[in-house]
Write a protein that holds these residues in place. Structure first.
Motif, PDB file in Angstrom:
ATOM      1  N   LEU A  94     -51.242  41.028  78.192  1.00 17.64           N
ATOM      2  CA  LEU A  94     -51.135  41.516  76.816  1.00 17.64           C
ATOM      3  C   LEU A  94     -51.518  40.418  75.828  1.00 17.64           C
ATOM      4  CD1 LEU A  94     -47.771  43.492  77.105  1.00 17.64           C
ATOM      5  CD2 LEU A  94     -50.045  44.491  76.763  1.00 17.64           C
ATOM      6  N   THR A  95     -51.059  39.193  76.078  1.00 11.23           N
ATOM      7  CA  THR A  95     -51.400  38.062  75.210  1.00 11.23           C
ATOM      8  C   THR A  95     -52.903  37.818  75.223  1.00 11.23           C
ATOM      9  OG1 THR A  95     -49.235  37.055  75.608  1.00 11.23           O
ATOM     10  CG2 THR A  95     -50.976  35.600  74.801  1.00 11.23           C
ATOM     11  N   LYS A  96     -53.501  37.860  76.398  1.00 10.52           N
ATOM     12  CA  LYS A  96     -54.946  37.660  76.529  1.00 10.52           C
ATOM     13  C   LYS A  96     -55.714  38.718  75.729  1.00 10.52           C
ATOM     14  CE  LYS A  96     -58.675  37.587  79.903  1.00 10.52           C
ATOM     15  NZ  LYS A  96     -59.058  37.982  81.251  1.00 10.52           N
ATOM     16  N   ILE A  97     -55.318  39.981  75.871  1.00  9.86           N
ATOM     17  CA  ILE A  97     -55.987  41.055  75.127  1.00  9.86           C
ATOM     18  C   ILE A  97     -55.824  40.841  73.630  1.00  9.86           C
ATOM     19  CG2 ILE A  97     -55.933  43.543  74.630  1.00  9.86           C
ATOM     20  CD1 ILE A  97     -55.136  43.936  77.618  1.00  9.86           C
ATOM     21  N   GLY A  98     -54.634  40.444  73.217  1.00 13.93           N
ATOM     22  CA  GLY A  98     -54.397  40.176  71.793  1.00 13.93           C
ATOM     23  C   GLY A  98     -55.278  39.059  71.284  1.00 13.93           C
ATOM     24  N   GLN A  99     -55.392  37.988  72.044  1.00 13.38           N
ATOM     25  CA  GLN A  99     -56.234  36.857  71.639  1.00 13.38           C
ATOM     26  C   GLN A  99     -57.704  37.270  71.585  1.00 13.38           C
ATOM     27  OE1 GLN A  99     -55.033  33.970  74.566  1.00 13.38           O
ATOM     28  NE2 GLN A  99     -53.422  33.132  73.244  1.00 13.38           N
ATOM     29  N   GLU A 100     -58.154  38.058  72.563  1.00  8.14           N
ATOM     30  CA  GLU A 100     -59.539  38.531  72.559  1.00  8.14           C
ATOM     31  C   GLU A 100     -59.806  39.407  71.338  1.00  8.14           C
ATOM     32  OE1 GLU A 100     -59.874  40.511  76.335  1.00  8.14           O
ATOM     33  OE2 GLU A 100     -60.130  38.620  77.451  1.00  8.14           O
ATOM     34  N   THR A 101     -58.861  40.255  70.999  1.00  8.87           N
ATOM     35  CA  THR A 101     -59.013  41.132  69.841  1.00  8.87           C
ATOM     36  C   THR A 101     -59.088  40.314  68.558  1.00  8.87           C
ATOM     37  OG1 THR A 101     -57.826  42.890  70.997  1.00  8.87           O
ATOM     38  CG2 THR A 101     -57.997  43.089  68.597  1.00  8.87           C
ATOM     39  N   ILE A 102     -58.241  39.291  68.433  1.00 12.82           N
ATOM     40  CA  ILE A 102     -58.273  38.424  67.250  1.00 12.82           C
ATOM     41  C   ILE A 102     -59.617  37.716  67.165  1.00 12.82           C
ATOM     42  CG2 ILE A 102     -57.290  36.315  66.251  1.00 12.82           C
ATOM     43  CD1 ILE A 102     -54.548  37.350  67.291  1.00 12.82           C
ATOM     44  N   SER A 103     -60.135  37.228  68.300  1.00  8.32           N
ATOM     45  CA  SER A 103     -61.450  36.561  68.317  1.00  8.32           C
ATOM     46  C   SER A 103     -62.544  37.517  67.864  1.00  8.32           C
ATOM     47  CB  SER A 103     -61.782  36.043  69.716  1.00  8.32           C
ATOM     48  OG  SER A 103     -60.895  35.019  70.076  1.00  8.32           O
ATOM     49  N   GLN A 104     -62.488  38.750  68.358  1.00  8.63           N
ATOM     50  CA  GLN A 104     -63.488  39.747  67.962  1.00  8.63           C
ATOM     51  C   GLN A 104     -63.408  40.041  66.469  1.00  8.63           C
ATOM     52  OE1 GLN A 104     -62.544  43.014  70.541  1.00  8.63           O
ATOM     53  NE2 GLN A 104     -63.800  42.234  72.244  1.00  8.63           N
ATOM     54  N   LEU A 105     -62.194  40.154  65.953  1.00 11.57           N
ATOM     55  CA  LEU A 105     -62.027  40.421  64.519  1.00 11.57           C
ATOM     56  C   LEU A 105     -62.544  39.264  63.677  1.00 11.57           C
ATOM     57  CD1 LEU A 105     -58.487  42.062  64.543  1.00 11.57           C
ATOM     58  CD2 LEU A 105     -60.627  43.179  63.870  1.00 11.57           C
ATOM     59  N   LYS A 106     -62.262  38.039  64.107  1.00 11.15           N
ATOM     60  CA  LYS A 106     -62.749  36.868  63.372  1.00 11.15           C
ATOM     61  C   LYS A 106     -64.271  36.819  63.394  1.00 11.15           C
ATOM     62  CE  LYS A 106     -58.765  33.798  63.829  1.00 11.15           C
ATOM     63  NZ  LYS A 106     -58.260  32.552  64.408  1.00 11.15           N
ATOM     64  N   ALA A 107     -64.857  37.084  64.551  1.00  8.79           N
ATOM     65  CA  ALA A 107     -66.322  37.066  64.662  1.00  8.79           C
ATOM     66  C   ALA A 107     -66.931  38.153  63.787  1.00  8.79           C
ATOM     67  CB  ALA A 107     -66.749  37.233  66.120  1.00  8.79           C
ATOM     68  N   TYR A 108     -66.331  39.315  63.807  1.00 10.04           N
ATOM     69  CA  TYR A 108     -66.841  40.417  63.001  1.00 10.04           C
ATOM     70  C   TYR A 108     -66.737  40.086  61.516  1.00 10.04           C
ATOM     71  CZ  TYR A 108     -67.156  44.972  60.778  1.00 10.04           C
ATOM     72  OH  TYR A 108     -67.511  46.006  59.954  1.00 10.04           O
ATOM     73  N   THR A 109     -65.585  39.570  61.099  1.00  4.31           N
ATOM     74  CA  THR A 109     -65.390  39.221  59.687  1.00  4.31           C
ATOM     75  C   THR A 109     -66.382  38.143  59.270  1.00  4.31           C
ATOM     76  OG1 THR A 109     -63.048  39.781  59.859  1.00  4.31           O
ATOM     77  CG2 THR A 109     -63.689  38.385  58.007  1.00  4.31           C
ATOM     78  N   ALA A 110     -66.591  37.161  60.121  1.00  9.47           N
ATOM     79  CA  ALA A 110     -67.547  36.087  59.810  1.00  9.47           C
ATOM     80  C   ALA A 110     -68.958  36.648  59.691  1.00  9.47           C
ATOM     81  CB  ALA A 110     -67.483  34.997  60.881  1.00  9.47           C
ATOM     82  N   SER A 111     -69.340  37.576  60.564  1.00 12.47           N
ATOM     83  CA  SER A 111     -70.700  38.137  60.512  1.00 12.47           C
ATOM     84  C   SER A 111     -70.895  38.970  59.253  1.00 12.47           C
ATOM     85  CB  SER A 111     -70.986  38.976  61.760  1.00 12.47           C
ATOM     86  OG  SER A 111     -70.267  40.197  61.720  1.00 12.47           O
ATOM     87  N   LYS A 112     -69.836  39.591  58.764  1.00 15.05           N
ATOM     88  CA  LYS A 112     -69.923  40.410  57.550  1.00 15.05           C
ATOM     89  C   LYS A 112     -70.058  39.527  56.301  1.00 15.05           C
ATOM     90  CE  LYS A 112     -68.940  44.444  57.277  1.00 15.05           C
ATOM     91  NZ  LYS A 112     -69.802  45.539  57.003  1.00 15.05           N
TER      92      LYS A 112
END
Length: 184
Positions: A153-171
């Motif tokens: 669960l922690t791993k999935i949460g961290q991956e999701t946060i990374s994806q959100l950060k990458a998406y926000t940065a690309s926007k």
């Protein structure tokens, strides 16, 4: 005349269970049900557990503080007063009418009769004894399962946060954070 009387008796017997389904349960039957459920012992057990929780709460409230003798005496007196209040206000004589009222509102006479028959049976008594233990076991096993899932669960949460950060940065046109920053 006998046939008529027999007919009336037959109708009364057939209608009686249907009427019991709509009847408000009698106090006598509710007392039988509460006895079969060992409700008084359960209330006494709740009081004992409440006293333990009060004591634990007092100790937890201290944190790392060590009270001196006078403070400890005050804490013990406060704890004693809380327990006495519970024992005075939550006696069986005060709680029983609450149970009677609730059961009277929620159950029909037929339902109470059926519960009395069940809970007085060996299976009903076994349920009363074993169900709390079964619930405790199931809760413990669920907690162990959740602990075993926690790393994933922690791993999935961290991956999701990374994806959100990458998406926000690309926007925003900013460079995507590196993978190390994503785990901060």
């Amino acid at each position: 005349m006998r046939k008529w009387l027999a007919g009336v008796m037959l109708v009364a017997c057939l209608v009686s269970p249907a009427m019991a389904a709509d009847q408000v349960p009698s106090d006598a039957s509710l007392h039988q049900l509460l006895d079969a459920l060992h409700t008084r012992a359960q209330v006494d057990g709740v009081l004992a557990k409440a006293a333990e929780r009060i004591h634990s709460g007092v100790l937890a409230g201290l944190g790392n503080t060590t009270p001196d003798a006078a403070q400890w005496k005050m804490l013990q007196e406060g704890e004693r007063r809380m327990v006495e209040l519970l024992k005075r206000e939550l006696t069986w004589e005060q709680v029983e009418p609450i149970y009677l009222d609730v059961y009277r509102k929620r159950f029909s006479q037929q339902e109470v009769n059926d519960m009395i028959a069940f809970y007085k049976s060996p299976s009903g008594q076994a349920l009363l004894i074993k169900m709390p233990l079964a619930t405790q076991d199931a809760t413990q096993m669920e907690a162990e399962k959740m602990r075993s899932l926690q790393p994933e669960l922690t791993k999935i949460g961290q991956e999701t946060i990374s994806q959100l950060k990458a998406y926000t940065a690309s926007k925003s046109g900013a460079p995507a954070p590196d993978s190390m920053a994503a785990h901060d």
